[in-house]
Design a protein around this motif. Structure first.
Motif, mmCIF file in Angstrom:
data_model
loop_
_atom_site.group_PDB
_atom_site.id
_atom_site.type_symbol
_atom_site.label_atom_id
_atom_site.label_comp_id
_atom_site.label_asym_id
_atom_site.label_seq_id
_atom_site.Cartn_x
_atom_site.Cartn_y
_atom_site.Cartn_z
ATOM 1 N N VAL A 47 11.051 -46.311 7.609
ATOM 2 C CA VAL A 47 12.444 -46.586 7.223
ATOM 3 C C VAL A 47 12.675 -46.331 5.733
ATOM 4 O O VAL A 47 13.627 -45.658 5.345
ATOM 5 C CB VAL A 47 12.818 -48.043 7.584
ATOM 6 C CG1 VAL A 47 14.100 -48.461 6.867
ATOM 7 C CG2 VAL A 47 12.982 -48.199 9.092
ATOM 8 N N ASN A 48 11.796 -46.869 4.896
ATOM 9 C CA ASN A 48 11.997 -46.792 3.452
ATOM 10 C C ASN A 48 11.483 -45.452 2.936
ATOM 11 O O ASN A 48 10.432 -45.364 2.312
ATOM 12 C CB ASN A 48 11.263 -47.946 2.759
ATOM 13 C CG ASN A 48 11.660 -49.288 3.316
ATOM 14 O OD1 ASN A 48 12.843 -49.598 3.427
ATOM 15 N ND2 ASN A 48 10.673 -50.084 3.687
ATOM 16 N N CYS A 49 12.240 -44.401 3.185
ATOM 17 C CA CYS A 49 11.752 -43.053 2.868
ATOM 18 C C CYS A 49 11.581 -42.850 1.378
ATOM 19 O O CYS A 49 10.777 -42.012 0.951
ATOM 20 C CB CYS A 49 12.671 -41.997 3.469
ATOM 21 S SG CYS A 49 14.350 -42.032 2.848
ATOM 22 N N LEU A 50 12.290 -43.595 0.556
ATOM 23 C CA LEU A 50 12.160 -43.498 -0.896
ATOM 24 C C LEU A 50 11.423 -44.697 -1.472
ATOM 25 O O LEU A 50 11.475 -44.951 -2.675
ATOM 26 C CB LEU A 50 13.535 -43.362 -1.550
ATOM 27 C CG LEU A 50 14.359 -42.151 -1.104
ATOM 28 C CD1 LEU A 50 15.724 -42.163 -1.767
ATOM 29 C CD2 LEU A 50 13.621 -40.846 -1.403
ATOM 30 N N ALA A 99 26.039 -44.939 13.596
ATOM 31 C CA ALA A 99 25.686 -46.182 14.282
ATOM 32 C C ALA A 99 24.829 -47.026 13.341
ATOM 33 O O ALA A 99 24.621 -46.669 12.173
ATOM 34 C CB ALA A 99 24.940 -45.868 15.582
ATOM 35 N N ASN A 100 24.326 -48.135 13.864
ATOM 36 C CA ASN A 100 23.589 -49.081 13.037
ATOM 37 C C ASN A 100 22.086 -49.049 13.271
ATOM 38 O O ASN A 100 21.331 -49.590 12.470
ATOM 39 C CB ASN A 100 24.097 -50.508 13.300
ATOM 40 C CG ASN A 100 25.599 -50.610 13.169
ATOM 41 O OD1 ASN A 100 26.128 -50.423 12.089
ATOM 42 N ND2 ASN A 100 26.280 -50.903 14.257
ATOM 43 N N SER A 101 21.639 -48.465 14.366
ATOM 44 C CA SER A 101 20.219 -48.436 14.685
ATOM 45 C C SER A 101 19.904 -47.188 15.488
ATOM 46 O O SER A 101 20.790 -46.590 16.111
ATOM 47 C CB SER A 101 19.816 -49.674 15.493
ATOM 48 O OG SER A 101 20.386 -49.613 16.790
ATOM 49 N N LEU A 246 19.436 -39.580 14.567
ATOM 50 C CA LEU A 246 18.750 -39.947 13.338
ATOM 51 C C LEU A 246 18.816 -41.448 13.150
ATOM 52 O O LEU A 246 19.769 -42.099 13.584
ATOM 53 C CB LEU A 246 19.389 -39.258 12.134
ATOM 54 C CG LEU A 246 19.406 -37.726 12.112
ATOM 55 C CD1 LEU A 246 20.267 -37.233 10.954
ATOM 56 C CD2 LEU A 246 17.991 -37.174 11.990
ATOM 57 N N GLY A 247 17.823 -41.991 12.490
ATOM 58 C CA GLY A 247 17.804 -43.417 12.166
ATOM 59 C C GLY A 247 16.771 -43.634 11.084
ATOM 60 O O GLY A 247 16.469 -42.738 10.298
ATOM 61 N N LYS A 248 16.191 -44.817 11.042
ATOM 62 C CA LYS A 248 15.120 -45.141 10.106
ATOM 63 C C LYS A 248 15.408 -44.613 8.705
ATOM 64 O O LYS A 248 16.148 -45.201 7.956
ATOM 65 C CB LYS A 248 13.782 -44.643 10.647
ATOM 66 C CG LYS A 248 13.328 -45.345 11.933
ATOM 67 C CD LYS A 248 11.939 -44.962 12.340
ATOM 68 C CE LYS A 248 11.513 -45.622 13.648
ATOM 69 N NZ LYS A 248 11.426 -47.076 13.578
ATOM 70 N N GLY A 249 14.845 -43.456 8.337
ATOM 71 C CA GLY A 249 14.920 -42.966 6.967
ATOM 72 C C GLY A 249 16.296 -42.625 6.460
ATOM 73 O O GLY A 249 16.506 -42.572 5.245
ATOM 74 N N ILE A 250 17.257 -42.407 7.340
ATOM 75 C CA ILE A 250 18.576 -41.968 6.875
ATOM 76 C C ILE A 250 19.244 -42.993 5.959
ATOM 77 O O ILE A 250 20.033 -42.631 5.071
ATOM 78 C CB ILE A 250 19.506 -41.616 8.056
ATOM 79 C CG1 ILE A 250 20.784 -40.934 7.563
ATOM 80 C CG2 ILE A 250 19.831 -42.827 8.891
ATOM 81 C CD1 ILE A 250 21.698 -40.443 8.663
#
Length: 398
Positions: A47-50, A99-101, A246-250
């Motif tokens: 999730v925390n791509c940065l 969306a949210n997830s 798409l999700g997580k890293g976005i």
């Protein structure tokens, strides 16, 4: 009264968690409430791509919160319009639904495909998915998943998701009937233990779906947003799906996901799809900050280089300890331990201040921040090396 110290009693028990509470994060590091520091190679499951609390994300959220959080999805907001345009400019798609997830985005993809089938393919509704796949925890996305642990849960499931075998085109073709409308898959099955679909399989799957008039849906919840060294995984193959999620890293750590589709497939009518918080300005401002950073060619080049470095170091570690293969792409990798010791390795690494993930009892998964450094990779590998040796696994062959 707000408690002064954290208690674990009020949370519903849904999974095993270590008895620690994190209070601060920066980059590749987390600190718990005792002040202990941890090197994080999970990053919220990619999730925390940065990394944790990057300045650019904090500043984007803070600035947006002072201007507008949400006017409700009954109205446009400028942040969502800008993010949608950025995503379509950078991809092969024409339309975006926020969306949210990831599960919610995948649920939307399922609904969109079925709506398309009702309009253009005589009510066809079945979506072929794959053994080992994971698409979320709503009833429909659990039904679409090929996770064995889901099979006895929450019956009756949603019907219409026949399962093909991974990397087996003939098994997909055998399942195609007049009721079929789409094929849906993760380019790399993360929860199953990081099992990539071969590029050739994906190209053959595109040809097969096109020949049968079926939609191709890429679940890029985990592989998207630079995780494999391209902004989207489908770019590795030279093909174009009809739908992508798409999700997580976005969102870089905030709850944000997206459903993308071509113009020809975007057939939702008014009222078919929605969500109270979907596309709110606060989350979309975060997404814009992430995309502007990750989409830069130099950033993606660094992901490729650091991914190759991590892969080579894990291969060296595997050879030294007599372990199995290293699988994956970019900064989504797995190490096959060849033994059901992954949970104990994860626990020992946690004690040593390194966060690792075990999607299977014999597999470790690595999902560091996309801006992880070589030094941090070395620190993780050294820790894992010591943990394996201490666990008595070491069988030195190099």
């Amino acid at each position: 009264m707000i408690p002064l110290t954290p208690s674990f009693d009020a949370l519903m028990e849904i999974t095993a968690r270590p008895p620690i509470a994190f209070v601060r994060g920066k980059g590749s590091y987390l600190w718990d409430d005792t002040g202990k520091r941890y090197l994080d190679f999970i990053q919220g499951w990619a999730v925390n791509c940065l990394g944790h609390s990057p300045r650019l994300l904090a500043e984007a959220i803070s600035a947006q919160a002072k201007r507008l959080i949400t006017p409700s999805p009954a109205f446009h907001n400028d942040a969502s319009l800008k993010l949608a345009e950025a995503l379509t400019d950078l991809s092969c798609f024409d339309r975006v639904f926020f969306a949210n997830s990831g599960a919610e985005a995948n649920e939307g993809a399922i609904k969109l495909a079925r709506k398309y089938g009702s309009l253009h393919k005589k009510g066809a509704y079945e979506i072929i998915t794959f053994e080992g796949g994971f698409h979320g925890r709503t009833l429909a996305t659990m039904s679409a998943s090929g996770k064995k642990a889901f099979e006895p849960l929450f019956e009756p499931k949603v019907s219409g998701f026949p399962k093909a075998r991974w990397n087996d085109l003939a098994s997909v073709e055998e399942l195609i009937t007049d009721s079929s409308i789409a094929v849906m898959l993760e380019p790399i099955q993360g929860e199953a233990g990081v099992w990539p679909a071969s590029d050739q399989f994906l190209r053959d799957l595109r040809a097969l779906t096109s020949a049968h008039g079926l939609l191709l849906i890429f679940d890029e919840i985990q592989t998207g947003i630079g995780r494999t060294g391209r902004l989207f995984h489908y770019e590795h193959t030279g093909i174009a799906p009809d739908i992508m999620t798409l999700g997580k890293g976005i969102g870089g750590g905030v709850p944000l996901a997206a459903l993308l589709a071509t113009e020809a497939v975007s057939c939702f009518a008014h009222g078919d799809q929605g969500g109270t918080f979907n596309g709110n300005a606060l989350m979309c401002a975060a997404g814009l900050a992430v995309i502007e950073q990750v989409a830069a060619p130099a950033f993606l080049k660094a992901v490729v280089e650091n991914g190759l470095y991590l892969e080579s170091e894990l291969q060296r570690l595997s050879a030294r300890h007599g372990l199995g293969e290293v699988r994956g792409r970019g900064l989504l990798l797995a190490l096959d331990l060849r033994m059901p010791i992954a949970p104990s390795i994860v626990a020992a690494a946690l004690d040593a201040g390194v966060l690792l993930n075990a999607p299977r009892h014999d597999t470790l998964r690595f999902m560091p921040a996309l801006n992880v450094t070589r030094q941090q990779i070395d620190l993780m590998v050294d820790c894992l090396d010591a943990v394996l040796a201490k666990a008595g696994v070491a069988r030195r062959v190099a």
